[in-house]
Design a protein around this motif. Structure first.
Motif, PDB file in Angstrom:
ATOM      1  N   VAL A   1     -14.475 -28.997  11.022  1.00 17.02           N
ATOM      2  CA  VAL A   1     -13.182 -28.943  10.222  1.00 17.02           C
ATOM      3  C   VAL A   1     -12.677 -30.325   9.899  1.00 17.02           C
ATOM      4  O   VAL A   1     -12.823 -30.900   8.706  1.00 17.02           O
ATOM      5  N   LEU A   2     -12.498 -31.305  10.829  1.00 12.85           N
ATOM      6  CA  LEU A   2     -12.320 -32.703  10.760  1.00 12.85           C
ATOM      7  C   LEU A   2     -13.205 -33.365   9.636  1.00 12.85           C
ATOM      8  O   LEU A   2     -12.865 -34.127   8.852  1.00 12.85           O
ATOM      9  N   HIS A   3     -14.685 -33.235   9.926  1.00 12.02           N
ATOM     10  CA  HIS A   3     -15.320 -33.922   9.181  1.00 12.02           C
ATOM     11  C   HIS A   3     -15.317 -33.433   7.901  1.00 12.02           C
ATOM     12  O   HIS A   3     -15.678 -34.133   6.793  1.00 12.02           O
ATOM     13  N   THR A   4     -15.164 -32.042   7.461  1.00  7.50           N
ATOM     14  CA  THR A   4     -15.153 -31.640   6.212  1.00  7.50           C
ATOM     15  C   THR A   4     -13.956 -32.056   5.518  1.00  7.50           C
ATOM     16  O   THR A   4     -14.034 -32.593   4.338  1.00  7.50           O
ATOM     17  N   LEU A   5     -12.928 -32.331   6.199  1.00  6.19           N
ATOM     18  CA  LEU A   5     -11.736 -32.698   5.587  1.00  6.19           C
ATOM     19  C   LEU A   5     -11.889 -34.277   5.486  1.00  6.19           C
ATOM     20  O   LEU A   5     -10.765 -34.868   4.636  1.00  6.19           O
ATOM     21  N   GLY A   6     -12.750 -35.019   5.750  1.00 10.63           N
ATOM     22  CA  GLY A   6     -13.025 -36.446   5.587  1.00 10.63           C
ATOM     23  C   GLY A   6     -12.107 -37.301   6.718  1.00 10.63           C
ATOM     24  O   GLY A   6     -11.881 -38.407   6.458  1.00 10.63           O
ATOM     25  N   LEU A   7     -11.523 -36.779   7.741  1.00 12.00           N
ATOM     26  CA  LEU A   7     -10.948 -37.242   8.649  1.00 12.00           C
ATOM     27  C   LEU A   7     -11.558 -38.204   9.657  1.00 12.00           C
ATOM     28  O   LEU A   7     -11.200 -38.940  10.371  1.00 12.00           O
ATOM     29  N   ILE A   8     -12.886 -37.664   9.917  1.00 15.62           N
ATOM     30  CA  ILE A   8     -13.795 -38.404  10.876  1.00 15.62           C
ATOM     31  C   ILE A   8     -15.097 -38.634  10.065  1.00 15.62           C
ATOM     32  O   ILE A   8     -15.330 -37.749   9.189  1.00 15.62           O
ATOM     33  N   ASN A   9     -15.858 -39.494  10.491  1.00 15.78           N
ATOM     34  CA  ASN A   9     -17.166 -39.658  10.065  1.00 15.78           C
ATOM     35  C   ASN A   9     -18.412 -39.079  10.772  1.00 15.78           C
ATOM     36  O   ASN A   9     -19.287 -38.681  10.585  1.00 15.78           O
ATOM     37  N   GLU A  10     -17.930 -38.882  12.352  1.00 15.64           N
ATOM     38  CA  GLU A  10     -19.008 -38.257  13.283  1.00 15.64           C
ATOM     39  C   GLU A  10     -18.148 -37.481  14.313  1.00 15.64           C
ATOM     40  O   GLU A  10     -17.151 -37.756  14.597  1.00 15.64           O
ATOM     41  N   GLY A  11     -19.065 -36.971  14.991  1.00 11.57           N
ATOM     42  CA  GLY A  11     -18.483 -36.013  15.861  1.00 11.57           C
ATOM     43  C   GLY A  11     -17.972 -36.712  17.310  1.00 11.57           C
ATOM     44  O   GLY A  11     -18.412 -37.963  17.617  1.00 11.57           O
TER      45      GLY A  11
END
Length: 310
Positions: free
Chosen positions: A157-167
């Protein structure tokens, strides 16, 4: 001619039943309490006394001939960097958890107590808000380990929202693990605060709010001068109980991080467990357990005191 009044039959005195002796009457309540008292003594008093005795000896359990060590075990524990780290982590863990439980519980309780929502909407919200409290701590730990996995739902979810680049390895990163387990504990524990505070809110008379409204106060002033003073006994009791329960949290930490990584989530409970069943230092574990007992007794003292004042 005088009439003689008929003689009335004198009442026959009945023999009074024999009274029980004073000693027997005093022992009757203790007879009813004896099963519970025996269980308390066997399951609580005896183990506590044994642990306290172990803390003053060395080579206990693992060897037949233990020796008296005095305060050496306590000195060893109090100077152990791992114990000091566990004490610090526990203080952060219980303080943040208790504050968040109070804020979230009061917020959701006031939301469910408002007149702006219909009865059906309140019922739906009550079911949703109380769900975390229905799961056992083992289920909570397993669910959140999967959610916080580097390839889990949270990172997706955070990656989809653009808040993180990797897990992000939330439970494996030394800088994030403590806050991750604290968040899990907050999520699983706030419903108890919410239910208790909701009961307290529903017990506040509406006359107090009406009188405050007549005086020209706004909603924040009514919350500050009416709601909080009326909820003060409930808030104090719940806060102290939450401090006691959270300080003894073991299963959540053990099943998510095991006290790692690098002891960043080591708590007093996990430290004591490792000393006893990983290092087989039962004397040191007993000393740590006694220190935890003393801390818990201090918190319990304030809880009993608040209940007496209430």
């Amino acid at each position: 001619m005088t009439l003689l009044a008929p003689k009335t039959a004198e009442p026959v005195e009945q023999a009074a039943p024999p009274k029980r002796s004073t000693l027997a009457r005093r022992l009757v309540p203790y007879g009813y309490l004896s099963p519970t008292l025996i269980l308390i003594v066997v399951l609580m008093v005896v183990p506590i006394v044994m642990v306290i005795s172990y803390s003053f000896r060395d080579n206990v359990i693992v060897q037949d001939n233990s020796v008296f060590a005095g305060l050496a075990n306590y000195t060893k524990v109090l100077t152990d960097p791992d114990f000091l780290a566990a004490l610090k982590n526990t203080a952060v863990f219980i303080t943040v958890s208790m504050a968040a439980h109070l804020v979230l519980g009061l917020t959701f309780a006031m939301m469910l107590n408002t007149q702006l929502l219909s009865g059906v909407t309140k019922a739906v919200f009550r079911i949703v808000y109380i769900l975390p409290w229905l799961f056992t701590i083992a289920v909570v730990a397993v669910i959140w380990r999967m959610l916080l996995d580097p390839s889990g739902v949270v990172n997706y979810v955070l990656h989809t929202l653009g808040l993180i680049n990797e897990g992000v390895n939330w439970l494996g990163d030394p800088g994030k693990a403590l806050w991750a387990v604290t968040f899990i504990n907050i999520w699983s524990g706030y419903p108890f605060f919410m239910i208790s505070l909701l009961a307290g809110l529903q017990g506040i008379p509406n006359d107090l709010y009406e009188a405050a409204a007549v005086d020209g106060t706004n909603w924040f002033q009514r919350f500050l001068h009416v709601t909080l003073p009326q909820l003060r006994p409930v808030i104090i009791s719940m806060a102290v109980l939450d401090l006691i329960w959270t300080s003894q949290q073991f299963a959540l930490i053990w099943m998510t991080t095991g006290g790692g990584p690098l002891n960043t989530t080591e708590m007093l409970s996990t430290y004591t467990y490792k000393q006893a069943f990983s290092e087989y230092e039962f004397a040191t574990a007993s000393a740590a357990a006694v220190l935890v007992l003393l801390i818990t007794m201090v918190l319990a003292f304030f809880y009993v005191r608040s209940q007496r004042e209430r």
